[in-house]
Design a protein around this motif. Structure first.
Motif, PDB file in Angstrom:
ATOM      1  N   ASP A  91       0.827  -1.198   0.000  1.00 42.44           N
ATOM      2  CA  ASP A  91       0.000   0.000   0.000  1.00 42.44           C
ATOM      3  C   ASP A  91       0.868   1.259   0.000  1.00 42.44           C
ATOM      4  OD1 ASP A  91      -2.879   1.074   0.486  1.00 42.44           O
ATOM      5  OD2 ASP A  91      -1.624   2.131   1.956  1.00 42.44           O
ATOM      6  N   LYS A  92       0.369   2.284  -0.657  1.00 43.55           N
ATOM      7  CA  LYS A  92       1.146   3.527  -0.801  1.00 43.55           C
ATOM      8  C   LYS A  92       1.564   4.125   0.542  1.00 43.55           C
ATOM      9  CE  LYS A  92      -3.081   6.198  -1.514  1.00 43.55           C
ATOM     10  NZ  LYS A  92      -3.865   6.889  -2.538  1.00 43.55           N
ATOM     11  N   LYS A  93       0.769   3.912   1.600  1.00 40.87           N
ATOM     12  CA  LYS A  93       1.121   4.457   2.923  1.00 40.87           C
ATOM     13  C   LYS A  93       2.294   3.709   3.553  1.00 40.87           C
ATOM     14  CE  LYS A  93      -2.886   3.728   4.426  1.00 40.87           C
ATOM     15  NZ  LYS A  93      -4.236   3.499   4.852  1.00 40.87           N
ATOM     16  N   HIS A  94       2.633   2.554   3.006  1.00 39.89           N
ATOM     17  CA  HIS A  94       3.658   1.717   3.642  1.00 39.89           C
ATOM     18  C   HIS A  94       4.879   1.478   2.756  1.00 39.89           C
ATOM     19  CE1 HIS A  94       1.013   1.014   7.000  1.00 39.89           C
ATOM     20  NE2 HIS A  94       0.055   0.771   6.145  1.00 39.89           N
ATOM     21  N   GLN A  95       4.928   2.135   1.607  1.00 39.46           N
ATOM     22  CA  GLN A  95       6.085   1.966   0.734  1.00 39.46           C
ATOM     23  C   GLN A  95       7.285   2.720   1.298  1.00 39.46           C
ATOM     24  OE1 GLN A  95       5.401   2.479  -3.473  1.00 39.46           O
ATOM     25  NE2 GLN A  95       3.390   1.484  -3.341  1.00 39.46           N
ATOM     26  N   GLY A  96       8.461   2.258   0.941  1.00 39.57           N
ATOM     27  CA  GLY A  96       9.685   2.910   1.385  1.00 39.57           C
ATOM     28  C   GLY A  96      10.126   2.500   2.780  1.00 39.57           C
ATOM     29  N   LYS A  97       9.503   1.468   3.333  1.00 42.85           N
ATOM     30  CA  LYS A  97       9.831   1.009   4.684  1.00 42.85           C
ATOM     31  C   LYS A  97      10.494  -0.368   4.691  1.00 42.85           C
ATOM     32  CE  LYS A  97       5.845   3.488   6.568  1.00 42.85           C
ATOM     33  NZ  LYS A  97       4.558   3.364   7.285  1.00 42.85           N
ATOM     34  N   ASN A 130       8.589  -0.837 -15.274  1.00 42.98           N
ATOM     35  CA  ASN A 130       8.560  -0.901 -13.808  1.00 42.98           C
ATOM     36  C   ASN A 130       9.965  -1.220 -13.287  1.00 42.98           C
ATOM     37  OD1 ASN A 130       7.940  -1.121 -11.116  1.00 42.98           O
ATOM     38  ND2 ASN A 130       6.314  -2.641 -11.393  1.00 42.98           N
ATOM     39  N   THR A 131      10.827  -0.240 -13.388  1.00 42.53           N
ATOM     40  CA  THR A 131      12.238  -0.442 -13.032  1.00 42.53           C
ATOM     41  C   THR A 131      12.435  -0.645 -11.529  1.00 42.53           C
ATOM     42  OG1 THR A 131      12.556   1.958 -12.981  1.00 42.53           O
ATOM     43  CG2 THR A 131      13.077   0.824 -15.051  1.00 42.53           C
ATOM     44  N   ARG A 132      11.571  -0.076 -10.733  1.00 41.41           N
ATOM     45  CA  ARG A 132      11.681  -0.259  -9.279  1.00 41.41           C
ATOM     46  C   ARG A 132      11.496  -1.736  -8.911  1.00 41.41           C
ATOM     47  NH1 ARG A 132       8.248   3.271  -4.884  1.00 41.41           N
ATOM     48  NH2 ARG A 132       9.240   2.388  -3.042  1.00 41.41           N
ATOM     49  N   ALA A 133      10.469  -2.361  -9.478  1.00 38.45           N
ATOM     50  CA  ALA A 133      10.245  -3.790  -9.226  1.00 38.45           C
ATOM     51  C   ALA A 133      11.391  -4.614  -9.807  1.00 38.45           C
ATOM     52  CB  ALA A 133       8.913  -4.232  -9.818  1.00 38.45           C
ATOM     53  N   ARG A 134      11.794  -4.302 -11.027  1.00 40.93           N
ATOM     54  CA  ARG A 134      12.881  -5.041 -11.670  1.00 40.93           C
ATOM     55  C   ARG A 134      14.131  -5.032 -10.804  1.00 40.93           C
ATOM     56  NH1 ARG A 134      15.341  -1.831 -16.070  1.00 40.93           N
ATOM     57  NH2 ARG A 134      16.399  -1.034 -14.227  1.00 40.93           N
ATOM     58  N   ASP A 135      14.492  -3.870 -10.283  1.00 42.12           N
ATOM     59  CA  ASP A 135      15.695  -3.758  -9.470  1.00 42.12           C
ATOM     60  C   ASP A 135      15.581  -4.581  -8.192  1.00 42.12           C
ATOM     61  OD1 ASP A 135      16.653  -2.088 -11.438  1.00 42.12           O
ATOM     62  OD2 ASP A 135      16.326  -0.239 -10.302  1.00 42.12           O
ATOM     63  N   LEU A 136      14.416  -4.562  -7.555  1.00 41.22           N
ATOM     64  CA  LEU A 136      14.203  -5.368  -6.354  1.00 41.22           C
ATOM     65  C   LEU A 136      14.360  -6.853  -6.674  1.00 41.22           C
ATOM     66  CD1 LEU A 136      13.280  -5.724  -3.369  1.00 41.22           C
ATOM     67  CD2 LEU A 136      10.925  -5.804  -4.271  1.00 41.22           C
ATOM     68  N   TYR A 137      13.713  -7.311  -7.719  1.00 37.34           N
ATOM     69  CA  TYR A 137      13.777  -8.730  -8.077  1.00 37.34           C
ATOM     70  C   TYR A 137      15.202  -9.155  -8.436  1.00 37.34           C
ATOM     71  CZ  TYR A 137       8.702  -8.154  -8.321  1.00 37.34           C
ATOM     72  OH  TYR A 137       7.393  -7.868  -8.044  1.00 37.34           O
ATOM     73  N   ARG A 138      15.910  -8.311  -9.144  1.00 37.95           N
ATOM     74  CA  ARG A 138      17.300  -8.630  -9.499  1.00 37.95           C
ATOM     75  C   ARG A 138      18.177  -8.771  -8.258  1.00 37.95           C
ATOM     76  NH1 ARG A 138      18.594  -4.811 -14.794  1.00 37.95           N
ATOM     77  NH2 ARG A 138      17.471  -6.135 -16.278  1.00 37.95           N
TER      78      ARG A 138
END
Length: 159
Positions: A91-97, A130-138
Motif C-alpha cells: 500500500d502507498k502508505k507503507h512503501q519505502g519502509k 517498472n524499473t523499481r520492481a525489476r531492481d528489487l527482483y534482481r
C-alpha cells in the motif's frame, strides 16, 4: 516482522482498499480483481494462494502465490511446472519502509516449504517500465529468461 494471513471475512475489505500510488496503478491489478482471479483459478482446480501482508498487526499489502497454469493458451513449461509470484503490492502508505524486500524474503521462504508440491523455480513478470520492481527482483537473484507473459518480462528464481 512481515507475516502472511489468509484472506477471510475479517480482512477481505481492508485488503481490497489497499492501493499503490497513482503512477503505479498500471503495474498491478486491483486487489479485488486478483481475489476474483484467485477464486476462479481455484474453482478450476488450479493453484492460487492470496494473502494479506501484515507488519506486526498492521495490514500493509497483498501477495498472491500460484503454482502451475495461469490459464493462458501459450504459456511455457516454466509457467506450467513452477511457482509464481503472481501479485505483490505494498500500500502507498507503507512503501519505502522495506516491506517489499521483507515480503519477497517471506515469499521465497514460504515457497521453499513446497506448500503446493515440489518445483525448481519461482517465476514472476513485470512491466518493462517498472524499473523499481525489476531492481528489487534482481537484487534477490531473479533473472530475466527472455520469455514474456503477455507484455510483461518474465524473471526466474532458482529454488
Amino acid at each position: 516482522m512481515i507475516r502472511f494471513e489468509e484472506i477471510t471475512s475479517r480482512n477481505i475489505w481492508p485488503v481490497c482498499l489497499l492501493e499503490p500510488f497513482d503512477e503505479q496503478k498500471h503495474f498491478v491489478a486491483k486487489n479485488v480483481e486478483s481475489l476474483a482471479e484467485a477464486f476462479a483459478t481455484r474453482n478450476e482446480g488450479n493453484n492460487a494462494l492470496p494473502f494479506a501482508i501484515y507488519h506486526d498487526q498492521e495490514l500493509v499489502g497483498f501477495v498472491m502465490i500460484g503454482k502451475g497454469t495461469v490459464s493462458n493458451e501459450d504459456e511455457s513449461e516454466l509457467i506450467k511446472n513452477n511457482y509464481s509470484l503472481w501479485r505483490l503490492m505494498i500500500d502507498k502508505k507503507h512503501q519505502g519502509k522495506g516491506y517489499g524486500r521483507q515480503t519477497l524474503e517471506a515469499v521465497i521462504a514460504f515457497v521453499r516449504t513446497f506448500p503446493l508440491g515440489k518445483a525448481e523455480k519461482i517465476w514472476l513478470s513485470y512491466e518493462p517500465e517498472n524499473t523499481r520492481a525489476r531492481d528489487l527482483y534482481r537484487r534477490f537473484g531473479f533473472v530475466e529468461n527472455g520469455e514474456m507473459c503477455g507484455d510483461e518480462i518474465v524473471a526466474v528464481y532458482q529454488l
